[in-house]
Design a protein around this motif. Structure first.
Motif, PDB file in Angstrom:
ATOM      1  N   ILE A   5       0.714  -1.040   0.320  1.00  0.00           N
ATOM      2  CA  ILE A   5      -0.080   0.079  -0.091  1.00  0.00           C
ATOM      3  C   ILE A   5       0.752   1.302   0.207  1.00  0.00           C
ATOM      4  O   ILE A   5       0.408   2.427  -0.602  1.00  0.00           O
ATOM      5  CB  ILE A   5      -1.551  -0.085   1.531  1.00  0.00           C
ATOM      6  CG1 ILE A   5      -2.011  -0.938   0.811  1.00  0.00           C
ATOM      7  CG2 ILE A   5      -2.018   1.453   1.408  1.00  0.00           C
ATOM      8  CD1 ILE A   5      -3.235  -1.245   2.139  1.00  0.00           C
ATOM      9  N   ILE A   6       1.794   1.312   0.970  1.00  0.00           N
ATOM     10  CA  ILE A   6       3.300   2.628   0.986  1.00  0.00           C
ATOM     11  C   ILE A   6       3.596   2.536  -0.711  1.00  0.00           C
ATOM     12  O   ILE A   6       3.772   3.399  -0.858  1.00  0.00           O
ATOM     13  CB  ILE A   6       4.304   2.048   1.829  1.00  0.00           C
ATOM     14  CG1 ILE A   6       3.716   2.235   3.124  1.00  0.00           C
ATOM     15  CG2 ILE A   6       5.190   3.152   1.291  1.00  0.00           C
ATOM     16  CD1 ILE A   6       3.289   3.520   3.442  1.00  0.00           C
ATOM     17  N   PHE A   7       4.095   1.357  -0.949  1.00  0.00           N
ATOM     18  CA  PHE A   7       4.194   1.963  -2.788  1.00  0.00           C
ATOM     19  C   PHE A   7       3.196   2.493  -3.745  1.00  0.00           C
ATOM     20  O   PHE A   7       3.465   3.511  -4.133  1.00  0.00           O
ATOM     21  CB  PHE A   7       4.519   0.532  -3.079  1.00  0.00           C
ATOM     22  CG  PHE A   7       5.047   0.331  -4.770  1.00  0.00           C
ATOM     23  CD1 PHE A   7       5.990   1.222  -5.623  1.00  0.00           C
ATOM     24  CD2 PHE A   7       4.214  -0.195  -5.818  1.00  0.00           C
ATOM     25  CE1 PHE A   7       6.394   1.749  -6.705  1.00  0.00           C
ATOM     26  CE2 PHE A   7       4.430   0.073  -7.241  1.00  0.00           C
ATOM     27  CZ  PHE A   7       5.402   0.649  -7.242  1.00  0.00           C
ATOM     28  N   LEU A   8       1.814   1.632  -3.326  1.00  0.00           N
ATOM     29  CA  LEU A   8       0.783   1.999  -4.151  1.00  0.00           C
ATOM     30  C   LEU A   8       0.639   3.916  -4.219  1.00  0.00           C
ATOM     31  O   LEU A   8       0.191   4.183  -4.933  1.00  0.00           O
ATOM     32  CB  LEU A   8      -0.165   1.153  -4.629  1.00  0.00           C
ATOM     33  CG  LEU A   8      -0.366  -0.432  -4.272  1.00  0.00           C
ATOM     34  CD1 LEU A   8      -1.465  -0.467  -4.497  1.00  0.00           C
ATOM     35  CD2 LEU A   8       0.150  -0.739  -6.736  1.00  0.00           C
ATOM     36  N   TYR A   9       1.091   3.643  -3.572  1.00  0.00           N
ATOM     37  CA  TYR A   9       0.037   5.096  -2.623  1.00  0.00           C
ATOM     38  C   TYR A   9       1.311   6.018  -3.263  1.00  0.00           C
ATOM     39  O   TYR A   9       0.943   7.041  -3.302  1.00  0.00           O
ATOM     40  CB  TYR A   9      -0.179   5.600  -1.114  1.00  0.00           C
ATOM     41  CG  TYR A   9      -2.308   5.720  -0.473  1.00  0.00           C
ATOM     42  CD1 TYR A   9      -2.624   3.906  -1.535  1.00  0.00           C
ATOM     43  CD2 TYR A   9      -2.212   5.740   0.473  1.00  0.00           C
ATOM     44  CE1 TYR A   9      -3.735   3.886  -0.919  1.00  0.00           C
ATOM     45  CE2 TYR A   9      -3.741   5.978   0.376  1.00  0.00           C
ATOM     46  CZ  TYR A   9      -4.006   5.016  -0.309  1.00  0.00           C
ATOM     47  OH  TYR A   9      -5.450   4.524   0.278  1.00  0.00           O
ATOM     48  N   LEU A  10       2.825   6.185  -2.792  1.00  0.00           N
ATOM     49  CA  LEU A  10       3.184   6.808  -3.360  1.00  0.00           C
ATOM     50  C   LEU A  10       4.056   7.292  -4.287  1.00  0.00           C
ATOM     51  O   LEU A  10       4.353   7.899  -5.803  1.00  0.00           O
ATOM     52  CB  LEU A  10       4.705   6.334  -2.677  1.00  0.00           C
ATOM     53  CG  LEU A  10       4.929   6.662  -1.173  1.00  0.00           C
ATOM     54  CD1 LEU A  10       6.641   6.066  -0.539  1.00  0.00           C
ATOM     55  CD2 LEU A  10       4.874   7.463   0.202  1.00  0.00           C
ATOM     56  N   GLY A  11       3.317   6.384  -5.057  1.00  0.00           N
ATOM     57  CA  GLY A  11       3.362   6.112  -6.817  1.00  0.00           C
ATOM     58  C   GLY A  11       2.621   6.593  -7.749  1.00  0.00           C
ATOM     59  O   GLY A  11       2.457   6.193  -9.205  1.00  0.00           O
TER      60      GLY A  11
END
Length: 315
Positions: free
Chosen positions: A260-266
């Motif tokens: 989720i961190i990756f999806l949100y930051l990207g």
């Protein structure tokens, strides 16, 4: 997970989201939807359907899993860090007049629609509940920092922090999260008809929001993109998520939380960036170019990044 399985699963998550965006683009070019529809529908999503989605996802979630202080703290803290890093880069590399637009475009993401859709596609109800809490929390950071940086480099508009606080206090997305958490903690069960009606509204949010994003995209703006827009897009889609994931791993965050961190930051740039640029009489064309570039390019960067994380069994 094998390479083929990881690649196939990645496309199953990202393709439906971006196909809805391209559907909006196609409907706009066919003349089946127009600017008035997009404006009205976007307001409906912002004020009604998205708050309903966030509210229901939180009250139906296991808050023991959704409310993760370490995850929330890291996400908010890194978002603030990414703002200052992008600002420092803008001071070093770009003209003063464009620094506010560059910084906003480099750190502000479309978490409320694209990020939430991806999190839901990847992790189901868990993604919706955790993603909803993160989206509600980061909205404050996005708005405060964007107002600050745009006003700092604007010669025509002064910062009105009293108005900012009022707008944040009346933000439907923030209010939905604030009201949902005590309801979820209290164990109150809403009537069946309320849940069903709310479900109808919530179900409209992601497809309608994605179609509106597609309807606002401009291929012409993409062709006119500047070096500054390309640089901001590179920050938004590559450097910010890359350093964010590395930092999360160093902090011991793995599994669905890391995904989720990756999806949100990207995520691509937020459509609100364009609105705020116009409000501060800044270079709104540059803001639009950043949104267009990041929306198109994120199809590839998000798919590739998620594929790598799955292949390495980190998410």
């Amino acid at each position: 997970m094998g390479l083929l399985a990881a690649f196939t699963h990645t496309l199953e998550i990202t393709l439906p989201v971006f196909l809805m965006v391209f559907l909006g683009l196609g409907l706009k070019r066919l003349g089946w939807i127009d600017a008035h529809f997009i404006t009205t529908a976007s307001m409906l999503v912002f004020k009604v359907t998205m708050p309903a989605l966030l509210f229901l996802s939180i009250i139906q979630a296991d808050l023991g899993r959704a409310l993760q202080p370490d995850l929330i703290g890291y996400f908010i803290g890194y978002t603030a860090i990414s703002f200052f890093l992008a600002w420092a880069w803008a001071i070093w590399r770009h003209p003063r007049v464009e620094r506010g637009i560059f910084t906003q475009g480099a750190f502000r993401a479309n978490n409320g629609i694209v990020g939430l859709a991806l999190a839901a596609g990847q992790y189901g109800d868990y993604g919706l509940s955790v993603g909803g809490v993160l989206a509600g929390a980061v909205i404050v950071i996005y708005n405060v920092f964007s107002v600050f940086i745009l006003s700092l480099y604007s010669d025509e508009v002064d910062t009105d922090f009293r108005s900012l606080i009022k707008n944040l206090a009346r933000n439907p997305l923030i209010l939905s999260v604030v009201f949902a958490i005590p309801v979820a903690l209290s164990g109150i069960e809403l009537s069946g008809w309320v849940m069903t009606s709310g479900g109808y509204l919530a179900g409209m949010s992601l497809p309608l929001g994605l179609i509106c994003i597609g309807g606002t995209l401009s291929v012409t703006a993409f062709k006119r993109s500047s070096t500054i827009a390309l640089d901001a897009s590179l920050w938004k889609l590559v450097w910010v998520p890359l350093f964010g994931v590395l930092g999360a791993l160093a902090a011991g965050i793995q599994g669905p939380a890391l995904g989720i961190i990756f999806l949100y930051l990207g995520c691509p740039g937020a459509a609100a960036s364009f609105v705020m640029a116009k409000a501060f009489k800044s270079n709104d064309k540059l803001a639009a170019n950043i949104i267009v570039i990041t929306t198109f390019a994120s199809m590839f960067t998000l798919s590739f990044g998620l594929f790598v994380l799955k292949w390495l069994d980190l998410v």
